[in-house]
Enzyme design. Structure first.
Site, PDB file in Angstrom:
ATOM      1  N   VAL A   1       0.812  -1.220   0.000  1.00  0.00           N
ATOM      2  CA  VAL A   1       0.000   0.000   0.000  1.00  0.00           C
ATOM      3  C   VAL A   1       0.845   1.270   0.000  1.00  0.00           C
ATOM      4  O   VAL A   1       0.302   2.373  -0.044  1.00  0.00           O
ATOM      5  CB  VAL A   1      -0.977   0.045   1.194  1.00  0.00           C
ATOM      6  CG1 VAL A   1      -1.988  -1.076   1.104  1.00  0.00           C
ATOM      7  CG2 VAL A   1      -0.232   0.006   2.521  1.00  0.00           C
ATOM      8  N   LYS A   2       2.168   1.136   0.027  1.00  0.00           N
ATOM      9  CA  LYS A   2       3.030   2.313   0.020  1.00  0.00           C
ATOM     10  C   LYS A   2       3.194   2.853  -1.411  1.00  0.00           C
ATOM     11  O   LYS A   2       2.732   2.264  -2.385  1.00  0.00           O
ATOM     12  CB  LYS A   2       4.402   1.955   0.612  1.00  0.00           C
ATOM     13  CG  LYS A   2       4.373   1.489   2.060  1.00  0.00           C
ATOM     14  CD  LYS A   2       3.866   2.546   3.001  1.00  0.00           C
ATOM     15  CE  LYS A   2       4.248   2.306   4.458  1.00  0.00           C
ATOM     16  NZ  LYS A   2       3.921   0.994   4.993  1.00  0.00           N
TER      17      LYS A   2
END
Length: 385
Positions: free
Chosen positions: A193-194
């Site tokens: 999710v980064k």
């Protein structure tokens, strides 16, 4: 039209797939040339001299703590509003974590609260500070550096949320998160999710060659084959273990994905800022609060888009009913059962606890469509009206 919208999501393109396929077909699956290529590209991206790729962000924190000498008796200051790894790395090395409260306008570590801690103890009580660029909003490290120098402290910047973010210093210069000008070391994460997704993975950046050399050894069992560091040399096979290190290496497969993802980093952060601007406009003059509050001197990287609402649990549940999977970032670390055994308790950090009671992270990722975002905004405003 029905949606199922997470708070974050990776975006893997055909170019990414082909980069990994090429790595799979190469001579190296790990410890190969793609590691160095990723390190060099990432160092250039954030403006640092050196970068060290590691297995994940937590490994990056652990190695940084080792490199700056955290050990039994070390006391290190950090924020309670972060993922627990920011604090845990101190414990891994036998040190003691000391929390300080956050600024209510930004949820970042409050430098005034840190000053109070330092002023009421003799110099030498504390060894370092781990500030966090929470949600992607850059902390002003110039001010922390001045304080750290006064008390002879090191700084490890947890920039996991903030590649591409920057603050403006006293000379009106843009200081990008992780560039190493004010922090001794900085760390990043490549969780899906980064901003840059490698599946897992992390990076340490620094401008200090001594720290860089130490980190390169520590990530690979404390072993070196570098001729200039060997005490003896029996031949081409020869290596020496100089430190008690770890197997915290990144694979060439992950590095290949990282290099490919990095090529679109600016495009993706621009999209994150577009999404944030639309949220900002939608929630202006409503009961929905936005973090950080406007008019702060920094440019957000928007790993997270955090709002503040009075009935956080009610909104969280209502959004899930509509397949919108908002998330809470974070439960204050000092209230985790592991840390309460050391005497931390509810009431210790009122601003952090107040922030937690009202915070909610809305969907924020580059492939969030306009229609999906409109749906999220509609449901948030309907609940909060």
């Amino acid at each position: 039209m029905s949606f199922k919208i997470p708070y974050g999501r990776q975006h893997i393109t055909e170019d990414d797939v082909q980069a990994v396929v090429a790595a799979l077909k190469s001579d190296f699956l790990t410890q190969g040339p793609r590691i160095l290529a990723f390190e060099q590209a990432f160092a250039q991206y954030v403006g640092a001299k050196y970068a060290v790729a590691v297995a994940n962000g937590t490994a990056a924190l652990h190695l940084c703590a080792l490199a700056v000498g955290v050990e039994a008796g070390s006391k290190v200051i950090t924020t309670p509003i972060t993922f627990s790894a920011s604090a845990n790395c101190v414990g891994y090395c036998g040190g003691e974590v000391v929390f300080a409260d956050v600024d209510p306008k930004t949820a970042l570590l409050d430098i005034e609260k840190v000053k109070v801690l330092l002023e009421k103890s003799p110099k030498g009580t504390y060894q370092g500070i781990i500030p966090v660029d929470f949600a992607g909003y850059p902390i002003n490290l110039e001010k922390f550096r001045q304080l750290a120098d006064e008390y002879e402290l090191w700084i490890i910047e947890d920039a996991c949320h903030a590649p591409g973010g920057y603050f403006v210093d006293s000379k009106e210069q843009q200081q990008y998160c992780g560039n190493g000008l004010y922090a001794d070391l900085a760390i990043f994460s490549f969780h899906p999710v980064k901003h840059i997704a490698c599946g897992e993975g992390g990076m340490i950046t620094t401008n200090d060659k001594v720290l860089y050399d130490q980190l390169v050894q520590l990530r690979s069992h404390g072993i070196t084959k570098s001729p200039g560091l060997l005490r003896e040399n029996h031949g081409g096979w020869y290596y020496e273990m100089h430190n008690l290190g770890y197997n915290y290496r990144l694979t060439d497969l992950q590095a290949a994905l990282g290099v490919s993802q990095l090529q679109r980093a600016d495009e993706r952060i621009a999209r994150r800022r577009e999404i944030a601007e639309k949220y900002d406009k939608a929630f202006a003059n409503t009961s929905v609060g936005v973090m950080p509050m406007p008019a702060q001197q920094g440019v957000h990287a928007y790993h997270l888009y955090v709002i503040q609402v009075n009935d956080r649990k009610g909104l969280y549940d209502d959004l899930r009913q509509h397949q919108i999977f908002a998330q809470v970032h974070y439960i204050p670390v000092h209230l985790q059962p592991y840390y309460t055994q050391f005497g931390w308790k509810a009431g210790d950090f009122p601003q952090a606890e107040q922030y937690y009671s009202r915070c909610l992270s809305l969907p924020m990722f580059p492939t969030l469509s306009n229609e999906e975002q409109d749906f999220v905004i509609e449901k948030v405003l309907k609940f909060c009206q």
